[in-house]
Design a protein around this motif. Structure first.
Motif, PDB file in Angstrom:
ATOM      1  N   HIS A  19       0.810  -1.216   0.000  1.00 32.90           N
ATOM      2  CA  HIS A  19       0.000   0.000   0.000  1.00 32.90           C
ATOM      3  C   HIS A  19       0.846   1.271   0.000  1.00 32.90           C
ATOM      4  O   HIS A  19       0.324   2.357   0.202  1.00 32.90           O
ATOM      5  CB  HIS A  19      -0.949   0.013   1.200  1.00 32.90           C
ATOM      6  CG  HIS A  19      -1.848  -1.179   1.233  1.00 32.90           C
ATOM      7  ND1 HIS A  19      -2.671  -1.521   0.186  1.00 32.90           N
ATOM      8  CD2 HIS A  19      -2.031  -2.124   2.173  1.00 32.90           C
ATOM      9  CE1 HIS A  19      -3.327  -2.623   0.494  1.00 32.90           C
ATOM     10  NE2 HIS A  19      -2.954  -3.006   1.693  1.00 32.90           N
ATOM     11  N   ILE A  20       2.143   1.134  -0.214  1.00 32.15           N
ATOM     12  CA  ILE A  20       3.028   2.288  -0.307  1.00 32.15           C
ATOM     13  C   ILE A  20       3.695   2.249  -1.681  1.00 32.15           C
ATOM     14  O   ILE A  20       4.270   1.232  -2.068  1.00 32.15           O
ATOM     15  CB  ILE A  20       4.105   2.266   0.808  1.00 32.15           C
ATOM     16  CG1 ILE A  20       3.435   2.305   2.183  1.00 32.15           C
ATOM     17  CG2 ILE A  20       5.082   3.414   0.632  1.00 32.15           C
ATOM     18  CD1 ILE A  20       4.412   2.153   3.335  1.00 32.15           C
ATOM     19  N   SER A  56     -17.917   6.640   2.681  1.00 26.94           N
ATOM     20  CA  SER A  56     -17.254   5.660   1.816  1.00 26.94           C
ATOM     21  C   SER A  56     -15.740   5.774   1.911  1.00 26.94           C
ATOM     22  O   SER A  56     -15.037   4.774   1.902  1.00 26.94           O
ATOM     23  CB  SER A  56     -17.681   5.847   0.367  1.00 26.94           C
ATOM     24  OG  SER A  56     -19.052   5.602   0.231  1.00 26.94           O
ATOM     25  N   ILE A  57     -15.232   6.997   1.980  1.00 27.81           N
ATOM     26  CA  ILE A  57     -13.785   7.203   2.084  1.00 27.81           C
ATOM     27  C   ILE A  57     -13.255   6.554   3.354  1.00 27.81           C
ATOM     28  O   ILE A  57     -12.238   5.868   3.343  1.00 27.81           O
ATOM     29  CB  ILE A  57     -13.445   8.711   2.064  1.00 27.81           C
ATOM     30  CG1 ILE A  57     -13.717   9.283   0.689  1.00 27.81           C
ATOM     31  CG2 ILE A  57     -11.997   8.940   2.463  1.00 27.81           C
ATOM     32  CD1 ILE A  57     -13.627  10.776   0.616  1.00 27.81           C
ATOM     33  N   THR A  58     -13.954   6.746   4.455  1.00 32.38           N
ATOM     34  CA  THR A  58     -13.510   6.176   5.731  1.00 32.38           C
ATOM     35  C   THR A  58     -13.408   4.667   5.632  1.00 32.38           C
ATOM     36  O   THR A  58     -12.407   4.077   6.031  1.00 32.38           O
ATOM     37  CB  THR A  58     -14.484   6.557   6.862  1.00 32.38           C
ATOM     38  OG1 THR A  58     -14.568   7.968   6.923  1.00 32.38           O
ATOM     39  CG2 THR A  58     -14.019   6.006   8.183  1.00 32.38           C
ATOM     40  N   PHE A  59     -14.420   4.021   5.083  1.00 31.23           N
ATOM     41  CA  PHE A  59     -14.405   2.565   5.007  1.00 31.23           C
ATOM     42  C   PHE A  59     -13.480   2.039   3.923  1.00 31.23           C
ATOM     43  O   PHE A  59     -12.948   0.944   4.031  1.00 31.23           O
ATOM     44  CB  PHE A  59     -15.829   2.031   4.797  1.00 31.23           C
ATOM     45  CG  PHE A  59     -16.690   2.198   6.003  1.00 31.23           C
ATOM     46  CD1 PHE A  59     -16.404   1.504   7.175  1.00 31.23           C
ATOM     47  CD2 PHE A  59     -17.767   3.058   5.995  1.00 31.23           C
ATOM     48  CE1 PHE A  59     -17.182   1.660   8.304  1.00 31.23           C
ATOM     49  CE2 PHE A  59     -18.558   3.223   7.117  1.00 31.23           C
ATOM     50  CZ  PHE A  59     -18.258   2.529   8.275  1.00 31.23           C
ATOM     51  N   THR A  60     -13.258   2.819   2.867  1.00 26.12           N
ATOM     52  CA  THR A  60     -12.391   2.376   1.777  1.00 26.12           C
ATOM     53  C   THR A  60     -10.917   2.523   2.128  1.00 26.12           C
ATOM     54  O   THR A  60     -10.131   1.607   1.932  1.00 26.12           O
ATOM     55  CB  THR A  60     -12.692   3.185   0.494  1.00 26.12           C
ATOM     56  OG1 THR A  60     -14.053   3.026   0.174  1.00 26.12           O
ATOM     57  CG2 THR A  60     -11.827   2.721  -0.650  1.00 26.12           C
ATOM     58  N   PRO A  63      -8.488   0.935   6.306  1.00 29.11           N
ATOM     59  CA  PRO A  63      -7.603  -0.229   6.527  1.00 29.11           C
ATOM     60  C   PRO A  63      -6.246  -0.073   5.850  1.00 29.11           C
ATOM     61  O   PRO A  63      -5.217  -0.428   6.417  1.00 29.11           O
ATOM     62  CB  PRO A  63      -8.369  -1.403   5.922  1.00 29.11           C
ATOM     63  CG  PRO A  63      -9.767  -0.945   5.762  1.00 29.11           C
ATOM     64  CD  PRO A  63      -9.718   0.552   5.648  1.00 29.11           C
ATOM     65  N   PHE A  64      -6.227   0.479   4.645  1.00 28.66           N
ATOM     66  CA  PHE A  64      -4.971   0.638   3.920  1.00 28.66           C
ATOM     67  C   PHE A  64      -4.079   1.667   4.597  1.00 28.66           C
ATOM     68  O   PHE A  64      -2.874   1.472   4.725  1.00 28.66           O
ATOM     69  CB  PHE A  64      -5.230   1.038   2.466  1.00 28.66           C
ATOM     70  CG  PHE A  64      -6.038   0.030   1.710  1.00 28.66           C
ATOM     71  CD1 PHE A  64      -5.572  -1.254   1.528  1.00 28.66           C
ATOM     72  CD2 PHE A  64      -7.282   0.359   1.203  1.00 28.66           C
ATOM     73  CE1 PHE A  64      -6.306  -2.197   0.834  1.00 28.66           C
ATOM     74  CE2 PHE A  64      -8.035  -0.571   0.504  1.00 28.66           C
ATOM     75  CZ  PHE A  64      -7.539  -1.851   0.329  1.00 28.66           C
ATOM     76  N   LEU A  65      -4.669   2.771   5.023  1.00 30.57           N
ATOM     77  CA  LEU A  65      -3.881   3.799   5.700  1.00 30.57           C
ATOM     78  C   LEU A  65      -3.319   3.276   7.009  1.00 30.57           C
ATOM     79  O   LEU A  65      -2.156   3.496   7.333  1.00 30.57           O
ATOM     80  CB  LEU A  65      -4.734   5.049   5.954  1.00 30.57           C
ATOM     81  CG  LEU A  65      -5.076   5.873   4.734  1.00 30.57           C
ATOM     82  CD1 LEU A  65      -6.062   6.973   5.100  1.00 30.57           C
ATOM     83  CD2 LEU A  65      -3.833   6.462   4.124  1.00 30.57           C
ATOM     84  N   THR A  70       1.227   1.861  10.094  1.00 27.57           N
ATOM     85  CA  THR A  70       1.807   0.929  11.071  1.00 27.57           C
ATOM     86  C   THR A  70       3.130   0.386  10.556  1.00 27.57           C
ATOM     87  O   THR A  70       4.119   0.297  11.290  1.00 27.57           O
ATOM     88  CB  THR A  70       0.825  -0.235  11.332  1.00 27.57           C
ATOM     89  OG1 THR A  70      -0.407   0.301  11.793  1.00 27.57           O
ATOM     90  CG2 THR A  70       1.381  -1.202  12.345  1.00 27.57           C
ATOM     91  N   PHE A  71       3.178   0.031   9.274  1.00 26.60           N
ATOM     92  CA  PHE A  71       4.417  -0.479   8.677  1.00 26.60           C
ATOM     93  C   PHE A  71       5.511   0.578   8.708  1.00 26.60           C
ATOM     94  O   PHE A  71       6.654   0.304   9.063  1.00 26.60           O
ATOM     95  CB  PHE A  71       4.129  -0.908   7.231  1.00 26.60           C
ATOM     96  CG  PHE A  71       5.367  -1.348   6.502  1.00 26.60           C
ATOM     97  CD1 PHE A  71       5.887  -2.613   6.691  1.00 26.60           C
ATOM     98  CD2 PHE A  71       6.001  -0.489   5.637  1.00 26.60           C
ATOM     99  CE1 PHE A  71       7.022  -3.013   6.007  1.00 26.60           C
ATOM    100  CE2 PHE A  71       7.138  -0.872   4.954  1.00 26.60           C
ATOM    101  CZ  PHE A  71       7.653  -2.153   5.150  1.00 26.60           C
TER     102      PHE A  71
END
Length: 74
Positions: A19-20, A56-60, A63-65, A70-71
């Motif tokens: 995701h980066i 929709s933005i929050t749920f989309t 998780p990726f952010l 975290t990584f």
């Protein structure tokens, strides 16, 4: 200021996460810095966000952010 930018670029090269966006190369000239990054299809993130409602933005993206941040900071 260029030293801070160069340091950030060096750190970006260390990230390897789905995701980066991957950073491949940077070219430093006396007046400019060029950054070669992975192609991200789908257009600009800003355009996606402006077409979508906030719920929709929050749920989309949440998780990726969360996974990406975290990584990056682990």
């Amino acid at each position: 200021m260029w030293e801070k930018v160069k340091r950030e670029i060096k750190v970006m090269r260390l990230f390897n996460h789905p995701h980066i966006i991957k950073h491949y190369e940077f070219i430093d000239t006396p007046s400019d810095i060029f950054i070669v990054i992975e192609y991200a299809s789908g257009g600009e993130l800003f355009d996606v966000i402006s077409r979508t409602d906030r719920v929709s933005i929050t749920f989309t993206f949440h998780p990726f952010l969360f996974q990406s941040l975290t990584f990056m900071y682990s």
